[in-house]
Design a protein around this motif. Structure first.
Motif, PDB file in Angstrom:
ATOM      1  N   LEU A  14     -42.359  50.522   7.225  1.00 48.18           N
ATOM      2  CA  LEU A  14     -41.898  49.029   7.566  1.00 48.18           C
ATOM      3  C   LEU A  14     -42.409  47.900   6.945  1.00 48.18           C
ATOM      4  O   LEU A  14     -41.680  46.893   6.470  1.00 48.18           O
ATOM      5  N   CYS A  15     -43.473  48.050   6.297  1.00 50.25           N
ATOM      6  CA  CYS A  15     -43.907  47.025   5.316  1.00 50.25           C
ATOM      7  C   CYS A  15     -43.320  47.172   3.873  1.00 50.25           C
ATOM      8  O   CYS A  15     -43.401  46.152   3.274  1.00 50.25           O
ATOM      9  N   TYR A  16     -42.754  48.003   3.478  1.00 47.02           N
ATOM     10  CA  TYR A  16     -42.066  48.089   2.212  1.00 47.02           C
ATOM     11  C   TYR A  16     -40.999  47.310   2.246  1.00 47.02           C
ATOM     12  O   TYR A  16     -40.204  46.779   1.412  1.00 47.02           O
ATOM     13  N   ARG A  17     -40.283  47.045   3.299  1.00 52.59           N
ATOM     14  CA  ARG A  17     -39.333  46.335   3.474  1.00 52.59           C
ATOM     15  C   ARG A  17     -39.389  44.659   3.175  1.00 52.59           C
ATOM     16  O   ARG A  17     -40.432  44.300   3.183  1.00 52.59           O
ATOM     17  N   ASP A  18     -38.486  44.130   2.347  1.00 55.75           N
ATOM     18  CA  ASP A  18     -38.755  42.987   1.806  1.00 55.75           C
ATOM     19  C   ASP A  18     -39.647  42.601   0.946  1.00 55.75           C
ATOM     20  O   ASP A  18     -40.095  41.457   0.387  1.00 55.75           O
ATOM     21  N   ALA A  19     -40.291  43.816   0.273  1.00 54.83           N
ATOM     22  CA  ALA A  19     -41.550  43.629  -0.690  1.00 54.83           C
ATOM     23  C   ALA A  19     -40.855  43.095  -2.017  1.00 54.83           C
ATOM     24  O   ALA A  19     -39.468  43.504  -2.345  1.00 54.83           O
ATOM     25  N   ASN A  20     -41.355  42.246  -2.751  1.00 57.49           N
ATOM     26  CA  ASN A  20     -40.790  41.712  -3.815  1.00 57.49           C
ATOM     27  C   ASN A  20     -41.650  42.621  -5.251  1.00 57.49           C
ATOM     28  O   ASN A  20     -41.027  42.345  -6.137  1.00 57.49           O
ATOM     29  N   ALA A  21     -42.698  43.180  -4.735  1.00 58.03           N
ATOM     30  CA  ALA A  21     -43.492  43.825  -5.878  1.00 58.03           C
ATOM     31  C   ALA A  21     -44.216  44.965  -5.215  1.00 58.03           C
ATOM     32  O   ALA A  21     -44.544  44.851  -3.853  1.00 58.03           O
ATOM     33  N   ALA A  22     -44.496  45.823  -6.064  1.00 54.24           N
ATOM     34  CA  ALA A  22     -45.261  46.980  -5.483  1.00 54.24           C
ATOM     35  C   ALA A  22     -46.363  47.484  -6.555  1.00 54.24           C
ATOM     36  O   ALA A  22     -45.939  47.262  -7.956  1.00 54.24           O
ATOM     37  N   ILE A  23     -47.533  47.677  -6.371  1.00 52.75           N
ATOM     38  CA  ILE A  23     -48.254  48.408  -7.124  1.00 52.75           C
ATOM     39  C   ILE A  23     -48.691  49.603  -6.696  1.00 52.75           C
ATOM     40  O   ILE A  23     -49.157  50.046  -5.531  1.00 52.75           O
TER      41      ILE A  23
ATOM     42  N   TRP B 218     -44.709  58.342  -4.008  1.00 58.31           N
ATOM     43  CA  TRP B 218     -44.779  56.983  -3.689  1.00 58.31           C
ATOM     44  C   TRP B 218     -43.476  56.210  -4.090  1.00 58.31           C
ATOM     45  O   TRP B 218     -43.255  55.206  -3.366  1.00 58.31           O
ATOM     46  N   GLU B 219     -43.171  56.379  -5.390  1.00 61.53           N
ATOM     47  CA  GLU B 219     -42.017  55.749  -5.752  1.00 61.53           C
ATOM     48  C   GLU B 219     -40.612  56.000  -4.949  1.00 61.53           C
ATOM     49  O   GLU B 219     -39.911  55.341  -4.663  1.00 61.53           O
ATOM     50  N   GLN B 220     -40.644  57.484  -4.710  1.00 59.66           N
ATOM     51  CA  GLN B 220     -39.447  57.780  -4.124  1.00 59.66           C
ATOM     52  C   GLN B 220     -39.487  57.188  -2.496  1.00 59.66           C
ATOM     53  O   GLN B 220     -38.519  56.709  -2.135  1.00 59.66           O
ATOM     54  N   GLU B 221     -40.785  57.166  -1.864  1.00 61.21           N
ATOM     55  CA  GLU B 221     -41.129  56.384  -0.713  1.00 61.21           C
ATOM     56  C   GLU B 221     -40.495  55.219  -0.776  1.00 61.21           C
ATOM     57  O   GLU B 221     -39.774  54.513   0.048  1.00 61.21           O
TER      58      GLU B 221
ATOM     59  N   CYS C 294     -36.604  50.125  -0.795  1.00 59.00           N
ATOM     60  CA  CYS C 294     -36.263  48.814  -1.555  1.00 59.00           C
ATOM     61  C   CYS C 294     -35.294  49.214  -2.428  1.00 59.00           C
ATOM     62  O   CYS C 294     -35.347  50.309  -3.003  1.00 59.00           O
ATOM     63  N   THR C 295     -34.686  48.353  -3.041  1.00 63.52           N
ATOM     64  CA  THR C 295     -33.854  48.390  -4.348  1.00 63.52           C
ATOM     65  C   THR C 295     -34.591  47.601  -5.101  1.00 63.52           C
ATOM     66  O   THR C 295     -34.848  48.098  -6.499  1.00 63.52           O
ATOM     67  N   LYS C 296     -34.571  46.188  -5.277  1.00 58.22           N
ATOM     68  CA  LYS C 296     -35.197  45.515  -6.423  1.00 58.22           C
ATOM     69  C   LYS C 296     -36.678  45.261  -6.199  1.00 58.22           C
ATOM     70  O   LYS C 296     -37.015  44.597  -5.392  1.00 58.22           O
ATOM     71  N   LEU C 297     -37.130  45.779  -7.268  1.00 58.26           N
ATOM     72  CA  LEU C 297     -38.701  45.391  -7.308  1.00 58.26           C
ATOM     73  C   LEU C 297     -39.302  45.510  -8.467  1.00 58.26           C
ATOM     74  O   LEU C 297     -38.867  46.238  -9.453  1.00 58.26           O
TER      75      LEU C 297
END
Ligand code: GDP
Ligand code: MG
Length: 174
Positions: free
Chosen positions: A78-87, A104-107, A112-115
């Motif tokens: 749920l929290c990946y939604r609308d994420a701008n960036a990921a570490i 984790w990348e696949q997750e 998300c698409t643009k990150l």
């Protein structure tokens, strides 16, 4: 009269990786400059905000710390939604945690698409116990278009620059 109002940009960052790699510690070190020796179990997701100034621009970071466990998978998603960036974080002394990066990348890509993505090879202070070669991780990062740094939540090495890179990449691309 002084113009005190400054437009603040919000950036949402999610931090992912296997349990015990140091996600919570990295965020703590970045936000408060501390390291807790005690393992603090993250239940589900935890939220932390921070401010960073890049090239004179004030940015408000909303950092989401996720727990690795399957039990919390849907909550984390749920929290990946609308994420701008990921570490994405692995532990340089744990080969398995590096192999899991692909998972984790696949997750992330399911949601998300643009990150803008950063890869952190954490616990680099434990170089003597290293099992993931830096060159190898760097190559992986290049192939996947990730910013890459080895980091240590103990010494602070690599953390600021990793966050800055990931944010700049986000600001530049999207
Ligand atoms: P998480 O499950 O990914 O959130 O991992 P934690 O942040 O809870 O860290 C797990 C354990 O690793 C704790 O005992 C931390 O003190 C330790 N740890 C985290 N980062 C580092 C690091 O960079 N170097 C060393 N030596 N220990 C670390
Ligand atoms: Mg944690």
């Amino acid at each position: 009269q002084l113009q005190l109002k400054q437009e603040q940009k919000n950036i949402k960052i999610v931090v992912l990786g296997d349990s015990g790699v140091g996600k919570t510690s990295l965020i703590q070190k970045f936000c408060f400059d501390t390291l807790s020796e005690k393992e603090q179990t993250t239940l589900g997701v935890a939220y932390q905000s921070a401010q960073i100034v890049i090239k004179g621009q004030v940015l408000k970071l909303h950092i989401w710390d996720t727990a690795g466990g399957e039990r919390y998978r849907s909550l984390a998603q749920l929290c990946y939604r609308d994420a701008n960036a990921a570490i994405l974080v692995y532990n340089i002394t744990n080969q398995k945690s590096f192999e899991q990066i692909y998972y984790w990348e696949q997750e992330l890509f399911e949601r998300c698409t643009k990150l803008s993505i950063g890869l952190a090879g954490n616990k680099c202070d434990l170089n003597e116990e290293r099992s993931v070669q830096k060159d190898y991780a760097q190559k992986y990062a290049n192939q996947h278009d990730f910013s890459f740094y080895e980091t240590s939540a103990k010494t602070g090495e690599g953390i600021q620059i990793l966050f800055t890179d990931v944010i700049q990449k986000y600001l530049g691309q999207y």
